[in-house]
Motif scaffolding. Structure first.
Motif, PDB file in Angstrom:
ATOM      1  N   MET A  66       0.836  -1.199   0.000  1.00  0.00           N
ATOM      2  CA  MET A  66       0.000   0.000   0.000  1.00  0.00           C
ATOM      3  C   MET A  66       0.869   1.247   0.000  1.00  0.00           C
ATOM      4  SD  MET A  66      -1.213   2.696   1.939  1.00  0.00           S
ATOM      5  CE  MET A  66      -0.800   2.169   3.586  1.00  0.00           C
ATOM      6  N   ALA A  67       1.935   1.246   0.785  1.00  0.00           N
ATOM      7  CA  ALA A  67       2.834   2.392   0.827  1.00  0.00           C
ATOM      8  C   ALA A  67       3.511   2.600  -0.528  1.00  0.00           C
ATOM      9  CB  ALA A  67       3.873   2.214   1.930  1.00  0.00           C
ATOM     10  N   MET A  68       3.864   1.511  -1.208  1.00  0.00           N
ATOM     11  CA  MET A  68       4.466   1.644  -2.543  1.00  0.00           C
ATOM     12  C   MET A  68       3.451   2.189  -3.546  1.00  0.00           C
ATOM     13  SD  MET A  68       7.201  -1.464  -3.051  1.00  0.00           S
ATOM     14  CE  MET A  68       6.104  -2.819  -2.673  1.00  0.00           C
ATOM     15  N   VAL A  69       2.207   1.748  -3.453  1.00  0.00           N
ATOM     16  CA  VAL A  69       1.172   2.278  -4.345  1.00  0.00           C
ATOM     17  C   VAL A  69       0.994   3.772  -4.086  1.00  0.00           C
ATOM     18  CG1 VAL A  69      -1.275   2.184  -4.993  1.00  0.00           C
ATOM     19  CG2 VAL A  69      -0.006   0.061  -4.582  1.00  0.00           C
ATOM     20  N   ALA A  70       0.944   4.161  -2.816  1.00  0.00           N
ATOM     21  CA  ALA A  70       0.809   5.580  -2.473  1.00  0.00           C
ATOM     22  C   ALA A  70       1.988   6.386  -3.020  1.00  0.00           C
ATOM     23  CB  ALA A  70       0.694   5.746  -0.960  1.00  0.00           C
ATOM     24  N   GLU A  71       3.180   5.847  -2.911  1.00  0.00           N
ATOM     25  CA  GLU A  71       4.357   6.534  -3.441  1.00  0.00           C
ATOM     26  C   GLU A  71       4.236   6.694  -4.955  1.00  0.00           C
ATOM     27  OE1 GLU A  71       9.260   6.147  -3.546  1.00  0.00           O
ATOM     28  OE2 GLU A  71       8.085   4.659  -2.430  1.00  0.00           O
ATOM     29  N   ALA A  72       3.773   5.659  -5.621  1.00  0.00           N
ATOM     30  CA  ALA A  72       3.602   5.717  -7.075  1.00  0.00           C
ATOM     31  C   ALA A  72       2.532   6.755  -7.456  1.00  0.00           C
ATOM     32  CB  ALA A  72       3.247   4.344  -7.624  1.00  0.00           C
ATOM     33  N   VAL A  73       1.429   6.794  -6.712  1.00  0.00           N
ATOM     34  CA  VAL A  73       0.383   7.790  -6.961  1.00  0.00           C
ATOM     35  C   VAL A  73       0.954   9.193  -6.779  1.00  0.00           C
ATOM     36  CG1 VAL A  73      -1.812   8.728  -6.101  1.00  0.00           C
ATOM     37  CG2 VAL A  73      -1.535   6.255  -6.395  1.00  0.00           C
ATOM     38  N   HIS A  74       1.735   9.376  -5.724  1.00  0.00           N
ATOM     39  CA  HIS A  74       2.374  10.665  -5.443  1.00  0.00           C
ATOM     40  C   HIS A  74       3.239  11.103  -6.623  1.00  0.00           C
ATOM     41  CE1 HIS A  74       5.386  13.362  -3.593  1.00  0.00           C
ATOM     42  NE2 HIS A  74       4.397  13.690  -2.771  1.00  0.00           N
ATOM     43  N   ILE A  75       4.041  10.202  -7.127  1.00  0.00           N
ATOM     44  CA  ILE A  75       4.930  10.505  -8.258  1.00  0.00           C
ATOM     45  C   ILE A  75       4.126  10.738  -9.536  1.00  0.00           C
ATOM     46  CG2 ILE A  75       6.673   9.499  -9.797  1.00  0.00           C
ATOM     47  CD1 ILE A  75       7.734   7.999  -7.236  1.00  0.00           C
ATOM     48  N   ALA A  76       3.227   9.809  -9.839  1.00  0.00           N
ATOM     49  CA  ALA A  76       2.488   9.845 -11.107  1.00  0.00           C
ATOM     50  C   ALA A  76       1.638  11.101 -11.255  1.00  0.00           C
ATOM     51  CB  ALA A  76       1.608   8.603 -11.236  1.00  0.00           C
ATOM     52  N   PHE A  77       1.074  11.569 -10.154  1.00  0.00           N
ATOM     53  CA  PHE A  77       0.108  12.656 -10.240  1.00  0.00           C
ATOM     54  C   PHE A  77       0.572  13.932  -9.534  1.00  0.00           C
ATOM     55  CE2 PHE A  77      -2.237   8.642 -10.684  1.00  0.00           C
ATOM     56  CZ  PHE A  77      -2.636   8.806 -12.000  1.00  0.00           C
ATOM     57  N   ASN A  78       1.886  14.028  -9.297  1.00  0.00           N
ATOM     58  CA  ASN A  78       2.506  15.255  -8.795  1.00  0.00           C
ATOM     59  C   ASN A  78       1.822  15.811  -7.553  1.00  0.00           C
ATOM     60  OD1 ASN A  78       4.414  15.388 -11.028  1.00  0.00           O
ATOM     61  ND2 ASN A  78       2.632  15.922 -12.278  1.00  0.00           N
ATOM     62  N   ALA A  79       1.657  14.962  -6.557  1.00  0.00           N
ATOM     63  CA  ALA A  79       0.993  15.378  -5.318  1.00  0.00           C
ATOM     64  C   ALA A  79       1.939  16.194  -4.444  1.00  0.00           C
ATOM     65  CB  ALA A  79       0.530  14.147  -4.548  1.00  0.00           C
ATOM     66  N   ASP A  80       1.361  17.121  -3.718  1.00  0.00           N
ATOM     67  CA  ASP A  80       2.108  17.835  -2.680  1.00  0.00           C
ATOM     68  C   ASP A  80       2.113  17.004  -1.401  1.00  0.00           C
ATOM     69  OD1 ASP A  80       2.509  20.093  -4.327  1.00  0.00           O
ATOM     70  OD2 ASP A  80       0.593  20.955  -3.696  1.00  0.00           O
ATOM     71  N   LYS A  81       1.043  16.231  -1.203  1.00  0.00           N
ATOM     72  CA  LYS A  81       0.838  15.445   0.015  1.00  0.00           C
ATOM     73  C   LYS A  81      -0.115  14.317  -0.325  1.00  0.00           C
ATOM     74  CE  LYS A  81       0.474  14.757   4.571  1.00  0.00           C
ATOM     75  NZ  LYS A  81       0.457  13.318   4.586  1.00  0.00           N
ATOM     76  N   MET A  82      -0.008  13.198   0.365  1.00  0.00           N
ATOM     77  CA  MET A  82      -0.944  12.087   0.180  1.00  0.00           C
ATOM     78  C   MET A  82      -1.858  11.979   1.399  1.00  0.00           C
ATOM     79  SD  MET A  82      -0.524  10.635  -2.761  1.00  0.00           S
ATOM     80  CE  MET A  82      -1.562   9.199  -2.464  1.00  0.00           C
ATOM     81  N   GLU A 139      -4.792   7.063 -20.112  1.00  0.00           N
ATOM     82  CA  GLU A 139      -3.586   7.856 -19.833  1.00  0.00           C
ATOM     83  C   GLU A 139      -3.224   7.787 -18.353  1.00  0.00           C
ATOM     84  OE1 GLU A 139      -2.638  12.559 -19.414  1.00  0.00           O
ATOM     85  OE2 GLU A 139      -3.752  11.960 -21.210  1.00  0.00           O
ATOM     86  N   MET A 140      -4.214   7.922 -17.486  1.00  0.00           N
ATOM     87  CA  MET A 140      -3.966   7.872 -16.039  1.00  0.00           C
ATOM     88  C   MET A 140      -3.438   6.499 -15.629  1.00  0.00           C
ATOM     89  SD  MET A 140      -7.203   9.962 -14.476  1.00  0.00           S
ATOM     90  CE  MET A 140      -6.507  10.091 -12.826  1.00  0.00           C
ATOM     91  N   LYS A 141      -4.021   5.444 -16.174  1.00  0.00           N
ATOM     92  CA  LYS A 141      -3.573   4.088 -15.857  1.00  0.00           C
ATOM     93  C   LYS A 141      -2.130   3.880 -16.309  1.00  0.00           C
ATOM     94  CE  LYS A 141      -6.489   0.976 -17.307  1.00  0.00           C
ATOM     95  NZ  LYS A 141      -7.599   0.276 -17.993  1.00  0.00           N
ATOM     96  N   ALA A 142      -1.788   4.371 -17.479  1.00  0.00           N
ATOM     97  CA  ALA A 142      -0.427   4.210 -17.995  1.00  0.00           C
ATOM     98  C   ALA A 142       0.582   4.965 -17.132  1.00  0.00           C
ATOM     99  CB  ALA A 142      -0.351   4.680 -19.451  1.00  0.00           C
ATOM    100  N   VAL A 143       0.240   6.185 -16.749  1.00  0.00           N
ATOM    101  CA  VAL A 143       1.141   6.993 -15.914  1.00  0.00           C
ATOM    102  C   VAL A 143       1.348   6.325 -14.564  1.00  0.00           C
ATOM    103  CG1 VAL A 143       1.316   9.205 -14.682  1.00  0.00           C
ATOM    104  CG2 VAL A 143       0.654   9.175 -17.082  1.00  0.00           C
ATOM    105  N   LEU A 144       0.278   5.823 -13.964  1.00  0.00           N
ATOM    106  CA  LEU A 144       0.391   5.155 -12.668  1.00  0.00           C
ATOM    107  C   LEU A 144       1.162   3.845 -12.800  1.00  0.00           C
ATOM    108  CD1 LEU A 144      -0.089   4.991  -9.669  1.00  0.00           C
ATOM    109  CD2 LEU A 144      -2.423   4.176 -10.144  1.00  0.00           C
ATOM    110  N   SER A 145       0.925   3.100 -13.851  1.00  0.00           N
ATOM    111  CA  SER A 145       1.640   1.837 -14.066  1.00  0.00           C
ATOM    112  C   SER A 145       3.144   2.074 -14.197  1.00  0.00           C
ATOM    113  CB  SER A 145       1.090   1.134 -15.309  1.00  0.00           C
ATOM    114  OG  SER A 145       1.694  -0.123 -15.454  1.00  0.00           O
ATOM    115  N   THR A 146       3.524   3.104 -14.931  1.00  0.00           N
ATOM    116  CA  THR A 146       4.944   3.442 -15.081  1.00  0.00           C
ATOM    117  C   THR A 146       5.557   3.822 -13.736  1.00  0.00           C
ATOM    118  OG1 THR A 146       4.631   4.153 -17.367  1.00  0.00           O
ATOM    119  CG2 THR A 146       6.572   5.020 -16.222  1.00  0.00           C
ATOM    120  N   ALA A 147       4.839   4.620 -12.960  1.00  0.00           N
ATOM    121  CA  ALA A 147       5.340   5.003 -11.629  1.00  0.00           C
ATOM    122  C   ALA A 147       5.436   3.787 -10.713  1.00  0.00           C
ATOM    123  CB  ALA A 147       4.441   6.074 -11.021  1.00  0.00           C
TER     124      ALA A 147
END
Length: 156
Positions: A66-82, A139-147
């Protein structure tokens, strides 16, 4: 069958358009509604209502993933905070809501724009204008998959 189990069955049958990746302990999906761009979920493979009901080794692996998925979401979607949510009041099956947050994303619902996601009314967050489909979803799925590839490689 619970709603999350139904979503997992759709993933297994290849009929869930929001499915991104299967991990050892769960499934990564893009959220249907994207009021918070990049909102994703991590669904536990085992149907249980509480983390403490999971066998310790599986639970530890699930938390790590779960932490790795959150990290990937953070990277993929340019989050300031999760933001992380594991409630289960409505859908009693362990599943994580992962919200990428950005400065000012709830302006108008909070004086300083930094409150929790649930300060945005549910009817607004699930308005059809935020439903993601088609090319945008792909597009969102591809970006998240790459991250996810990057994060998993980094941690393994």
């Amino acid at each position: 069958m619970c709603m999350i189990c139904n979503v997992i069955e759709m993933i297994k049958s290849g009929t869930n358009p929001y499915f991104v990746r299967e991990l050892e302990t769960g499934y990564v999906v893009i959220g249907n509604y994207q009021y918070f761009p990049g909102y994703s979920l991590f669904l536990c493979k085992k149907h249980t209502t509480e983390l403490f009901y999971l066998e310790e080794e599986f639970r530890n692996k699930h938390m790590s993933e779960m932490a790795m998925v959150a990290e990937a979401v953070h990277i993929a979607f340019n989050a300031d905070k999760m933001n992380y949510e594991l409630l289960g009041n409505g859908d009693s099956h362990v599943h994580w809501h992962l919200y990428p947050r950005r400065k000012g994303d709830i302006d108008g619902y909070d004086v300083n724009g930094a409150g929790p996601v649930w300060w945005v009314p549910w009817g607004i967050m699930t308005d059809n204008k935020y439903l993601v489909t088609g090319d945008k979803l792909e597009e969102m799925k591809a970006v998240l998959s790459t991250a996810l590839d990057e994060v998993i490689k980094k941690h393994n």
